[in-house]
Design an enzyme around this catalytic site. Structure first.
Site, PDB file in Angstrom:
ATOM      1  N   ASN A 161       3.328 -57.271  -9.575  1.00  0.00           N
ATOM      2  CA  ASN A 161       2.508 -57.990 -11.230  1.00  0.00           C
ATOM      3  C   ASN A 161       0.713 -56.455 -11.701  1.00  0.00           C
ATOM      4  OD1 ASN A 161      -0.392 -59.765 -10.944  1.00  0.00           O
ATOM      5  ND2 ASN A 161       1.054 -59.406  -8.242  1.00  0.00           N
ATOM      6  N   ASN A 219     -12.351 -64.292  -4.258  1.00  0.00           N
ATOM      7  CA  ASN A 219     -11.415 -63.439  -4.274  1.00  0.00           C
ATOM      8  C   ASN A 219     -12.247 -62.004  -4.578  1.00  0.00           C
ATOM      9  OD1 ASN A 219      -9.466 -61.528  -5.416  1.00  0.00           O
ATOM     10  ND2 ASN A 219      -8.610 -62.932  -7.173  1.00  0.00           N
ATOM     11  N   PHE A 220     -12.201 -61.416  -3.216  1.00  0.00           N
ATOM     12  CA  PHE A 220     -12.234 -60.062  -2.783  1.00  0.00           C
ATOM     13  C   PHE A 220     -11.049 -59.324  -2.485  1.00  0.00           C
ATOM     14  CE2 PHE A 220     -15.789 -62.447   0.029  1.00  0.00           C
ATOM     15  CZ  PHE A 220     -16.337 -62.509  -0.820  1.00  0.00           C
ATOM     16  N   CYS A 222      -7.759 -58.716  -5.313  1.00  0.00           N
ATOM     17  CA  CYS A 222      -6.789 -58.014  -6.240  1.00  0.00           C
ATOM     18  C   CYS A 222      -6.994 -57.038  -6.375  1.00  0.00           C
ATOM     19  CB  CYS A 222      -7.668 -59.180  -7.838  1.00  0.00           C
ATOM     20  SG  CYS A 222      -6.655 -59.297  -8.924  1.00  0.00           S
ATOM     21  N   CYS A 438      26.209 -45.631  14.362  1.00  0.00           N
ATOM     22  CA  CYS A 438      25.577 -45.231  15.611  1.00  0.00           C
ATOM     23  C   CYS A 438      26.029 -43.628  15.593  1.00  0.00           C
ATOM     24  CB  CYS A 438      26.498 -45.663  15.920  1.00  0.00           C
ATOM     25  SG  CYS A 438      26.718 -45.715  18.431  1.00  0.00           S
ATOM     26  N   CYS A 462      25.809 -45.763  24.825  1.00  0.00           N
ATOM     27  CA  CYS A 462      25.084 -46.344  24.997  1.00  0.00           C
ATOM     28  C   CYS A 462      23.062 -46.947  25.242  1.00  0.00           C
ATOM     29  CB  CYS A 462      25.045 -48.350  24.586  1.00  0.00           C
ATOM     30  SG  CYS A 462      24.755 -48.675  23.926  1.00  0.00           S
ATOM     31  N   CYS A 465      19.965 -50.262  21.245  1.00  0.00           N
ATOM     32  CA  CYS A 465      18.993 -49.411  20.339  1.00  0.00           C
ATOM     33  C   CYS A 465      19.128 -50.934  19.160  1.00  0.00           C
ATOM     34  CB  CYS A 465      18.735 -48.818  19.562  1.00  0.00           C
ATOM     35  SG  CYS A 465      20.659 -48.542  18.733  1.00  0.00           S
TER      36      CYS A 465
END
Length: 490
Positions: A161, A219-220, A222, A438, A462, A465
């Site tokens: 936005n 509001n510090f 935006c 994999c 294996c 993970c």
């Protein structure tokens, strides 16, 4: 059928045609419960619906592609109930203010006038951090929003936005806050303010206190202010955070809550500045500076850096909350406690729970409301109540910070044991996604028989993970018991 996947296709219609076909139930509400994390409870809204009604509901579905498989979906969900008179209370104290639940509207487009906030309060939201009030002339651009969608759906996981602050004159907004507190005395009304100078911060804070709000948010953070020395310019400068917070604290008696920016490497630096200025709490995080491209992101042919929110930012928000919760000064090791209000990617009660378990006493929601409306409060409340009941807990207080001991440094992690993945043959559909991942992104520990369409895990290769488990579309890959690793010579 994967019920979450099917429920995610639902358009969440207003005045849903499907529910009009059921005299004794509400399929749309049941599907919404699944969508927002309450699949174990969803059946309660269709418990008395017969198959014919659910079939008629499916025929009435107006989905643009194909109808939701309502009957099959809702015959697959849970029917658990929590009696209203035995449901745990969600009330909690924040900055000494009693909140009926921990769910607040975040300062944003979801709370810009009296009527909007009143509807949210009526729906069940505990409070509001009203859209930031300033003394500047705010003129917004058009269009001002963009979104990152999952292909083929109307849901977005990221929302960008370019909106700034309230366009109303400050006097109009403060009158709205006065009326809200007068008409809804049990709700929590927080004025979010932003000044450009010491004098403006003090003037706005005094105006907020005079109209009777419960607290003031500074509001510090935006990320898209067009004027220098405002918004995230302040939040990235601990010295300004210290000075402006101290000015306001000396001016008013109500709680003061600085709002932090994530557009900084170490959030503890401005947070500590807020601490030394005697802030009562900290809100975090505001949106993350970002860029999106394309026609929807432009304003008359031009682009700008602006703020990203939505599900995609939740892990980042949680990281900053964790950083502050692990700070011994902020969490009361020396007598003063700075409480936390969590913001960032909250859609479901499980999202909110994660913020609470990392130390937040309330959470703020914006983007999910912009997508789905104030009605999501129903499932936020229901889900958290049910979770408390399942654990035998009687208050949200018991959840605050409970996961913090489980977070350690990389040095402290167990590196001597392993958990192997295990394939559930009954759930595996033979798509081969685990094999591809994999082979090309893992350790080549999975083979795939093209004739039987069966993957196989080679234990000798294996490494545990679990990439395969993450990419499996059917949840067919689980885990085995944790065991000691074999030594290289074994």
């Amino acid at each position: 059928m994967h019920i979450k996947e099917e429920a995610s296709r639902c358009l969440l219609c207003v005045d849903a045609p499907c529910s009009k076909q059921c005299r004794k139930g509400d399929p749309a509400r049941a599907i919404r419960a699944i969508r927002f994390g309450n699949e174990a409870l969803a059946g309660r809204w269709v418990a008395e619906c017969n198959d014919q009604e659910l079939e008629a509901a499916e025929r009435a579905c107006i989905h643009y592609d194909r109808p939701i498989r309502i009957k099959e979906l809702l015959r697959s969900v849970g029917y658990e109930t929590t009696a209203a008179d035995t449901a745990p209370s969600l009330s909690i104290d924040f900055c000494g203010i009693r909140c009926e639940n921990p769910f607040f509207l975040a300062s944003s487009a979801v709370c810009t006038n009296y009527e909007m906030v009143a509807r949210a309060f009526d729906a069940g939201w505990a409070g509001v951090f009203y859209k930031t009030i300033c003394l500047q002339d705010i003129r917004e651009v058009s269009p001002r929003f963009d979104a990152l969608h999952n292909d083929g759906t109307s849901d977005f996981f990221g929302f960008r936005n370019m909106e700034q602050l309230s366009e109303n004159p400050a006097s109009v907004d403060f009158d709205i806050l006065r009326r809200l507190k007068q008409d809804y005395p049990t709700k929590v009304v927080v004025a979010s303010i932003m000044g450009q100078t010491e004098e403006e911060w003090i003037e706005l804070a005094k105006m907020a206190e005079e109209v009777g709000v419960d607290a003031v948010e500074l509001n510090f953070s935006c990320p898209q202010m067009r004027l220098a020395g405002m918004g995230s310019d302040v939040g990235q400068n601990p010295e300004l955070v210290l000075f402006y917070t101290a000015y306001v604290k000396r001016t008013v008696k109500i709680p003061v809550i600085p709002k932090m920016t994530p557009n900084i490497t170490q959030i503890n630096q401005p947070a500590m500045a807020a601490y030394f200025a005697n802030a009562d709490a900290i809100s975090a995080i505001n949106t993350i500076k970002s860029v999106t491209m394309g026609d929807r992101a432009e304003v008359n042919g031009r682009h700008v850096v602006s703020g990203l929110s939505g599900r995609a930012v939740k892990p980042i928000a949680l990281r900053y909350i964790l950083d502050m919760s692990k700070n011994p000064l902020l969490t009361g090791a020396h007598g003063q406690t700075v409480q936390l209000s969590g913001i960032g990617g909250i859609e479901t009660w499980r999202d909110a729970l994660e913020f609470i378990q990392l130390g937040c006493r309330c959470v703020q929601v914006c983007t999910a409301v912009m997508q789905y409306g104030y009605r999501i409060i129903d499932d936020l409340i229901l889900g958290l109540q049910h979770y408390l009941a399942e654990r035998g807990l009687t208050s949200v207080e018991a959840l605050v910070g409970e996961e913090l001991p489980n977070f350690v440094t990389p040095t402290d992690l167990d590196r001597e044991t392993i958990v192997y993945p295990k394939i559930d043959r009954d759930r595996c559909i033979g798509c081969g996604r685990c094999y591809v991942s994999c082979q090309d992104g893992g350790h080549q520990a999975i083979t795939f028989d093209a004739d039987s369409r069966q993957p196989r895990i080679a234990g000798t290769k294996c490494v545990g993970c679990h990439l395969c488990r993450l990419v499996c579309p059917t949840g067919a890959i689980g885990i085995t018991k944790r065991i000691p690793k074999k030594s290289p010579i074994e």
